[in-house]
Design a protein around this motif. Structure first.
Motif, short mmCIF file in Angstrom:
data_model
loop_
_atom_site.label_atom_id
_atom_site.label_comp_id
_atom_site.label_asym_id
_atom_site.label_seq_id
_atom_site.Cartn_x
_atom_site.Cartn_y
_atom_site.Cartn_z
N PHE A 153 40.34 39.19 -18.61
CA PHE A 153 39.15 38.51 -19.10
C PHE A 153 38.33 39.52 -19.91
CE2 PHE A 153 40.52 36.22 -15.39
CZ PHE A 153 40.36 34.89 -15.75
N THR A 154 38.22 39.30 -21.21
CA THR A 154 37.50 40.21 -22.08
C THR A 154 36.20 39.57 -22.57
OG1 THR A 154 38.61 39.41 -24.09
CG2 THR A 154 39.66 41.21 -22.89
N GLY A 155 35.31 40.39 -23.09
CA GLY A 155 34.05 39.87 -23.61
C GLY A 155 34.18 39.33 -25.02
N GLU A 156 35.15 39.81 -25.75
CA GLU A 156 35.32 39.39 -27.15
C GLU A 156 36.26 38.19 -27.24
OE1 GLU A 156 36.09 41.63 -31.43
OE2 GLU A 156 36.77 42.57 -29.60
N PRO A 157 35.86 37.12 -27.93
CA PRO A 157 34.65 36.95 -28.72
C PRO A 157 33.47 36.44 -27.89
CG PRO A 157 36.07 35.06 -29.00
CD PRO A 157 36.81 36.02 -28.11
N GLY A 158 32.26 36.74 -28.37
CA GLY A 158 31.05 36.15 -27.80
C GLY A 158 30.24 37.08 -26.94
N ALA A 159 30.88 38.04 -26.27
CA ALA A 159 30.14 38.95 -25.38
C ALA A 159 30.60 40.38 -25.63
CB ALA A 159 30.32 38.56 -23.93
N GLU A 160 30.62 40.75 -26.91
CA GLU A 160 31.07 42.10 -27.28
C GLU A 160 30.20 43.20 -26.68
OE1 GLU A 160 32.71 39.29 -30.33
OE2 GLU A 160 30.79 39.56 -29.28
N HIS A 161 28.94 42.86 -26.35
CA HIS A 161 28.06 43.84 -25.72
C HIS A 161 28.59 44.25 -24.33
CE1 HIS A 161 26.78 39.94 -24.13
NE2 HIS A 161 26.34 40.59 -23.07
N ALA B 128 45.29 51.06 -21.13
CA ALA B 128 46.21 52.18 -21.37
C ALA B 128 46.01 53.29 -20.35
CB ALA B 128 46.00 52.72 -22.78
N ALA B 129 44.76 53.52 -19.97
CA ALA B 129 44.47 54.57 -18.98
C ALA B 129 45.08 54.24 -17.62
CB ALA B 129 42.96 54.75 -18.84
N GLY B 130 45.27 52.95 -17.35
CA GLY B 130 45.85 52.53 -16.08
C GLY B 130 47.34 52.25 -16.15
N GLY B 131 47.98 52.59 -17.26
CA GLY B 131 49.42 52.38 -17.39
C GLY B 131 49.80 50.98 -17.84
N VAL B 132 48.82 50.19 -18.28
CA VAL B 132 49.09 48.84 -18.78
C VAL B 132 49.31 48.91 -20.28
CG1 VAL B 132 48.13 46.52 -19.11
CG2 VAL B 132 47.76 47.73 -16.96
N THR B 133 50.48 48.49 -20.75
CA THR B 133 50.79 48.57 -22.18
C THR B 133 50.77 47.21 -22.86
OG1 THR B 133 53.15 48.51 -21.65
CG2 THR B 133 52.15 50.67 -21.92
N THR B 134 50.65 46.14 -22.09
CA THR B 134 50.51 44.79 -22.65
C THR B 134 49.51 44.03 -21.81
OG1 THR B 134 52.79 44.73 -23.48
CG2 THR B 134 51.66 42.62 -23.20
N MET B 135 48.54 43.38 -22.47
CA MET B 135 47.60 42.55 -21.73
C MET B 135 47.53 41.16 -22.35
SD MET B 135 43.99 44.41 -22.66
CE MET B 135 43.04 43.93 -24.10
N ILE B 136 47.47 40.15 -21.46
CA ILE B 136 47.36 38.76 -21.87
C ILE B 136 45.92 38.32 -21.63
CG2 ILE B 136 48.34 36.46 -21.63
CD1 ILE B 136 50.42 38.61 -22.27
N VAL B 137 45.21 38.00 -22.71
CA VAL B 137 43.80 37.66 -22.57
C VAL B 137 43.64 36.17 -22.27
CG1 VAL B 137 43.05 39.56 -24.03
CG2 VAL B 137 43.48 37.34 -25.06
N MET B 138 42.68 35.87 -21.39
CA MET B 138 42.38 34.51 -20.99
C MET B 138 41.41 33.85 -21.99
SD MET B 138 44.09 33.89 -18.14
CE MET B 138 45.40 34.74 -19.04
N ALA C 291 49.98 31.83 -29.48
CA ALA C 291 49.65 31.71 -28.06
C ALA C 291 50.92 31.81 -27.22
CB ALA C 291 48.95 30.38 -27.79
N VAL C 292 50.84 32.51 -26.09
CA VAL C 292 52.02 32.69 -25.23
C VAL C 292 52.02 31.74 -24.04
CG1 VAL C 292 52.31 35.11 -25.87
CG2 VAL C 292 50.88 34.52 -23.91
N GLY C 293 50.96 30.92 -23.92
CA GLY C 293 50.89 29.97 -22.83
C GLY C 293 49.54 29.29 -22.83
N PHE C 294 49.33 28.44 -21.81
CA PHE C 294 48.10 27.63 -21.76
C PHE C 294 47.52 27.64 -20.36
CE2 PHE C 294 50.90 26.09 -25.07
CZ PHE C 294 50.05 26.06 -26.17
N THR C 295 46.22 27.81 -20.28
CA THR C 295 45.53 27.84 -19.00
C THR C 295 44.05 27.56 -19.22
OG1 THR C 295 45.06 29.20 -17.05
CG2 THR C 295 45.04 30.32 -19.16
N ASP C 296 43.39 27.10 -18.20
CA ASP C 296 41.93 27.01 -18.24
C ASP C 296 41.31 28.16 -17.46
OD1 ASP C 296 41.83 24.90 -19.94
OD2 ASP C 296 41.13 23.41 -18.48
N GLY C 297 42.10 29.21 -17.26
CA GLY C 297 41.60 30.43 -16.66
C GLY C 297 41.15 30.24 -15.23
N VAL C 298 39.86 30.45 -14.98
CA VAL C 298 39.33 30.35 -13.62
C VAL C 298 38.97 28.92 -13.25
CG1 VAL C 298 38.48 32.71 -13.60
CG2 VAL C 298 37.00 30.88 -14.46
#
Length: 221
Positions: free
Chosen positions: A67-75, A87-97, A151-158
């Motif tokens: 769950f990222t802030g961008e777009p809309g909550a870049e602050h 990357a710092a945690g060893g994650v090389t691919t992330m799927i954004v919700m 898009a790699v899939g579909f979800t309504d997230g939480v």
């Protein structure tokens, strides 16, 4: 040729089931060799040596629920910052919700994420588009167009899609297109508590969430 040698590592490859202690050689950014017997005859000349001290050395992880802030909550957080943390945690691919503002429920926003990730992110970024428009659970998004956009899939997230007819249609379309649907397994009218329902929740006088709130949604779908 640049060479990097990783020694004293626990080498793990989940795809093949490989799990052994040993060493690994990287040449020009590509894994050239690995194994417990590697470098028994000595290290290659001029190689950079990294002593892993028994730590795990494995392929990059994939975080399928970011769950990222961008777009809309870049602050709060941008794709660039999120990717650095990944990357710092060893994650090389992330799927954004899609739970952003605006919701990622149309082609333009999927394209925006793809372009922003390409320009600013330090790891691979893919988008899980909204399953329903505005995450309202009432009307399906355009599966075909969103898949074409990347898009790699579909979800309504939480949010769970509580409307059974909408979910049935979504699963039917997804089956025809070979698309992935990810449901938040929680029946919203039952999941109104603040902790798991148990003897402890009763003693504390707190509203509990029963286990059936999850299982009933899974069984329905």
């Amino acid at each position: 040729m640049s060479r990097t040698v990783f020694t004293n590592a626990r080498l793990i490859d989940p795809a093949s089931g490989y799990d052994e202690r040993g060493n690994l050689l990287v040449e020009n950014g590509v894994i050239a060799d690995l194994g417990p017997a590697l470098f028994n005859d000595g290290l290659p000349d001029g190689a950079e040596v990294v002593d892993c001290k028994g730590r795990v050395l494995a392929p990059g992880l994939i975080d399928c629920r970011v769950f990222t802030g961008e777009p809309g909550a870049e602050h709060r957080e941008t794709l660039a910052l999120a990717s650095k943390a990944a990357a710092a945690g060893g994650v090389t691919t992330m799927i954004v919700m899609p739970n952003t503002n605006p919701v990622i429920d149309d082609v333009a926003l999927v394209d925006f994420i793809e372009r922003r990730a390409r320009d600013t992110a330090t790891v691979h970024v893919h988008t899980m588009a909204a399953l329903t428009k505005g995450l309202e659970g009432k009307e399906m998004t355009e599966f075909g167009l969103l898949l074409e956009a990347g898009a790699v899939g579909f979800t309504d997230g939480v949010k769970a899609v509580a409307n059974a007819q909408v979910m049935r249609r979504a699963l039917s379309y997804a089956a025809q297109m070979g698309a992935l649907v990810v449901q938040h397994a929680e029946e919203p009218t039952l999941a109104t508590g603040v902790m798991n329902e148990s003897e402890l929740s009763g003693r504390l006088g707190l509203a509990g969430i029963p286990a059936v709130a999850e299982t009933i949604m899974i069984e329905r779908d």
